[in-house]
Enzyme design. Structure first.
Site, PDB file in Angstrom:
ATOM      1  N   HIS A  14      61.489 -31.995 -95.887  1.00  0.00           N
ATOM      2  CA  HIS A  14      61.271 -30.665 -94.868  1.00  0.00           C
ATOM      3  C   HIS A  14      61.082 -31.075 -93.549  1.00  0.00           C
ATOM      4  O   HIS A  14      61.895 -30.994 -92.646  1.00  0.00           O
ATOM      5  CB  HIS A  14      60.151 -29.751 -95.301  1.00  0.00           C
ATOM      6  CG  HIS A  14      60.173 -28.660 -94.408  1.00  0.00           C
ATOM      7  ND1 HIS A  14      60.515 -27.223 -94.677  1.00  0.00           N
ATOM      8  CD2 HIS A  14      59.387 -28.432 -93.115  1.00  0.00           C
ATOM      9  CE1 HIS A  14      60.437 -26.473 -93.730  1.00  0.00           C
ATOM     10  NE2 HIS A  14      59.737 -27.185 -92.638  1.00  0.00           N
ATOM     11  N   GLU A  15      60.169 -32.129 -93.337  1.00  0.00           N
ATOM     12  CA  GLU A  15      59.796 -32.501 -92.096  1.00  0.00           C
ATOM     13  C   GLU A  15      60.801 -33.437 -91.550  1.00  0.00           C
ATOM     14  O   GLU A  15      60.983 -33.603 -90.046  1.00  0.00           O
ATOM     15  CB  GLU A  15      58.372 -33.055 -91.806  1.00  0.00           C
ATOM     16  CG  GLU A  15      57.155 -32.176 -92.301  1.00  0.00           C
ATOM     17  CD  GLU A  15      57.184 -30.886 -91.516  1.00  0.00           C
ATOM     18  OE1 GLU A  15      57.940 -30.942 -90.293  1.00  0.00           O
ATOM     19  OE2 GLU A  15      56.622 -29.749 -91.922  1.00  0.00           O
TER      20      GLU A  15
ATOM     21  N   HIS B 100      63.682 -31.594 -89.738  1.00  0.00           N
ATOM     22  CA  HIS B 100      63.157 -31.251 -88.421  1.00  0.00           C
ATOM     23  C   HIS B 100      63.616 -32.691 -87.574  1.00  0.00           C
ATOM     24  O   HIS B 100      64.081 -32.562 -86.525  1.00  0.00           O
ATOM     25  CB  HIS B 100      61.843 -30.965 -88.394  1.00  0.00           C
ATOM     26  CG  HIS B 100      61.387 -29.756 -88.663  1.00  0.00           C
ATOM     27  ND1 HIS B 100      62.136 -28.537 -88.294  1.00  0.00           N
ATOM     28  CD2 HIS B 100      60.381 -29.342 -89.287  1.00  0.00           C
ATOM     29  CE1 HIS B 100      61.528 -27.297 -88.764  1.00  0.00           C
ATOM     30  NE2 HIS B 100      60.688 -27.828 -89.587  1.00  0.00           N
TER      31      HIS B 100
ATOM     32  N   HIS C 146      67.360 -33.436 -87.091  1.00  0.00           N
ATOM     33  CA  HIS C 146      67.725 -32.268 -85.986  1.00  0.00           C
ATOM     34  C   HIS C 146      67.538 -32.640 -84.735  1.00  0.00           C
ATOM     35  O   HIS C 146      68.357 -32.637 -83.607  1.00  0.00           O
ATOM     36  CB  HIS C 146      67.081 -30.810 -86.210  1.00  0.00           C
ATOM     37  CG  HIS C 146      67.744 -29.590 -85.758  1.00  0.00           C
ATOM     38  ND1 HIS C 146      67.389 -28.459 -85.991  1.00  0.00           N
ATOM     39  CD2 HIS C 146      68.930 -29.758 -84.920  1.00  0.00           C
ATOM     40  CE1 HIS C 146      68.185 -27.686 -85.289  1.00  0.00           C
ATOM     41  NE2 HIS C 146      69.125 -28.314 -84.828  1.00  0.00           N
TER      42      HIS C 146
END
Length: 595
Positions: free
Chosen positions: A387-388, A391, A394
């Site tokens: 998940h992190e 980020h 991105h």
């Protein structure tokens, strides 16, 4: 004696992030801070003169923000790993104060630009020399109705530190001062309970351990209820004041309109999730039966239902699994994840006074993003790594592709990349695993992703809508009123299958995201978008990956709804949410079959 939480110097440096990539030392940071203050004075010289050369004024002031970003990031990250470190506290206090000075010093820019005729602003926006700033100028034109006169903008900027008081009080209270009772383990030993260790205890197979952890966390917050209600009430009233000062219809409008997200997106989410509460409670009823419980309590919701699969995942093994699961994202993508692992991007383990939870922080420019984890050796925290890193990727692609003024993507799309990583990894594992027990374990985890992200975060979003509406209609934000509102939401969401423990009413007190208002809904919309995106990537392959990379690289060069359309998702419609709920139903049906 309770086992001690490790101090930072007891953790192998391989598992700590390396802030020397930003500044080699505190002294180098100090020099940059001094230079930033001087640069701010030079930029302040544009006050009253923007109309003489608006192009150069814009360039200079954006450059100031670009130079301030690493100074802010270094101070923030220094403190996050030890909130009790007074040196780090001082760095953060100084950069926070300077941030207010900077925003105050350049607060004239937008008011002076707004004084220009619309046709002049439009010409600036369309000028090829100003292509890097075209979205800033378009936003300026779009938001003119909410702009304030120059002197008032300066006052609003001067209030920067004041508006963050509630956030700072909450951080210090919950990150440093608040202590929780130890948990007595089945063998009679005791273990320390913290926000960092709570996730492991609440998943523990022993029900009494789960109950102790739940009551220890919620009960401690409940004892501080009057203080936290005053703190959160201050945050909500600040939101309302800022919205009214800028002539927005509501605090929620003040957060969503600048992002070009229709408020209907927020309401559609809540409405569609409400429609699917019967399916949630069908899943919870299955949980109750599988666990053999007469009553399903709120502290029983996180334990894996499939317990005879070895899913103990120490960090290095967990990271290997992430790399394997994200192979469909492309070799260059995975290569960058390998670099993150060994390149000082990530701070891995819980330690004394370290902030709880997890986050990724982009640093703008050429310095890589940073990731904070509090890794426990389980599958949930393995998905947190994915998940992190979503980020981080991105941020990486946006910073590499877009000029600085267009690199910072919208909050609305921030959770898409992170949850897409999780969804791709999950789909890949389900497609490759043949063992029934392992598949059942993963399906259970996927159901929990839906429950905790789509349903739970939507419930949080609804609580924020209620609390801000209370403030906007002059209803008192008392401990009792807020706790009752939160408890009733839990009854609505979980009451069809659960015994809704009274202490769950205090849970709103421990949610740090509430101090960043009207943000949590993007977790739910992000997962709904990610469910569709992951299916496209795994079924269409390279073409879908190329489209997805366009989205990752877009930054804020287009509005967030349009950025998602680059990857084939239209979140202005409730259909992606409905499609995600269909996947939830299908996953539940498959889980029942596998069981």
């Amino acid at each position: 004696m309770a086992s001690e939480i490790r101090t930072r110097d007891q953790i192998d440096p391989r598992y700590q992030w390396d802030l020397t990539h930003i500044f080699p030392s505190d002294e180098a940071w100090e020099a940059a801070l001094t230079e930033l203050a001087e640069e701010a004075k030079r930029c302040a010289g544009w006050n009253g003169k923007v109309a003489e050369n608006p192009k150069q004024a814009i360039r200079d002031i954006f450059a100031l923000d670009e130079h301030a970003e690493p100074v802010r990031c270094y101070a923030f990250l220094r403190k996050e790993t030890d909130n009790a470190d007074e040196t780090a506290q001082a760095l953060m206090a100084r950069v926070s104060a300077l941030g207010v000075e900077l925003s105050t010093a350049v607060s004239f820019l937008e008011p002076e630009l707004n004084e220009l005729p619309d046709e002049d602003l439009t010409a600036l926006m369309n000028d090829p020399e100003m292509a890097d700033y075209s979205e800033f100028l378009r936003g300026l034109l779009r938001m003119k109705a909410h702009a304030l006169p120059k002197d008032q903008e300066r006052l609003m900027s001067m209030m920067g530190e004041v508006t963050r008081v509630s956030n700072n009080v909450f951080d210090m209270l919950t990150g440093v001062d608040m202590k929780f009772p130890d948990v007595v383990m089945p063998d009679g030993s005791t273990r320390p309970l913290t926000e960092g260790t709570y996730s492991a205890f609440i998943r523990h197979p022993d029900r009494d351990v789960r109950r102790q952890a739940f009551e220890g966390i919620m009960g401690t917050y409940d004892k501080m209820g009057a203080t936290i209600a005053a703190t959160y009430g201050g945050r909500v009233k600040t939101d309302v004041f800022l919205a009214r000062a800028r002539n927005y219809a509501s605090a929620r409008a003040a957060k969503m309109e600048p992002l070009e997200i229709p408020e209907s997106v927020y309401d559609n989410l809540i409405d569609v999730i409400h429609e699917n509460l019967p399916t949630l409670n069908e899943y919870l009823q299955l949980r109750k039966e599988k666990m053999g419980l007469d009553e399903l309590h709120m502290y029983d919701l996180y334990t894996p239902l499939v317990t005879d699969v070895d899913m103990t995942l120490p960090y290095d093994k967990a990271y290997d699994l992430v790399l394997e699961g994200l192979q469909p994202m492309g070799e260059d993508y995975v290569a960058k994840l390998r670099e993150a692992r060994t390149g000082g991007w990530i701070d891995v383990y819980p330690s004394k006074n370290k902030s709880s939870g997890a986050f990724s922080m982009g640093t703008m420019g050429k310095v890589h993003p940073y990731v904070l984890l509090n890794h426990n050796d389980n599958l949930a925290d393995t998905f947190t790594i994915a998940h992190e890193l979503g980020h981080s990727m991105h941020s990486f692609y946006s910073n590499q592709t877009q000029p600085q003024p267009k690199a910072d993507y919208s909050l609305f799309v921030a959770e898409v990349a992170s949850t897409c990583n999780e969804a791709v990894m999950m789909r890949h594992l389900l497609n490759t695993l043949t063992d029934r027990k392992a598949r059942a374990y993963l399906l259970n985890h996927r159901l929990e992703q839906f429950r905790t992200t789509c349903f739970r975060q939507t419930m949080f979003a609804e609580f924020e809508r209620i609390s801000h509406n209370m403030a906007e209609t002059n209803q008192p934000l008392t401990r009792t009123a807020l706790t009752d509102a939160y408890y009733k939401l839990n009854q609505q969401f979980y009451g069809g299958a659960c015994e809704v423990d009274k202490l769950i009413g205090a849970e709103w007190m421990r949610i740090p995201h509430f101090y960043r208002p009207f943000y949590v809904y993007v977790y739910a919309t992000g997962l709904c978008a990610a469910v569709t995106l992951s299916a496209k990537i795994l079924t269409e392959g390279e073409s879908a990956v190329r489209d997805y990379r366009k989205f990752l690289s877009a930054g804020c060069s287009v509005p967030p709804i349009e950025a998602l359309k680059l990857a084939g998702i239209d979140m202005s419609s409730p259909e992606p949410i409905r499609r995600a709920m269909e996947v939830f139903k299908e996953t539940l049906a498959e889980f029942k079959t596998v069981l």
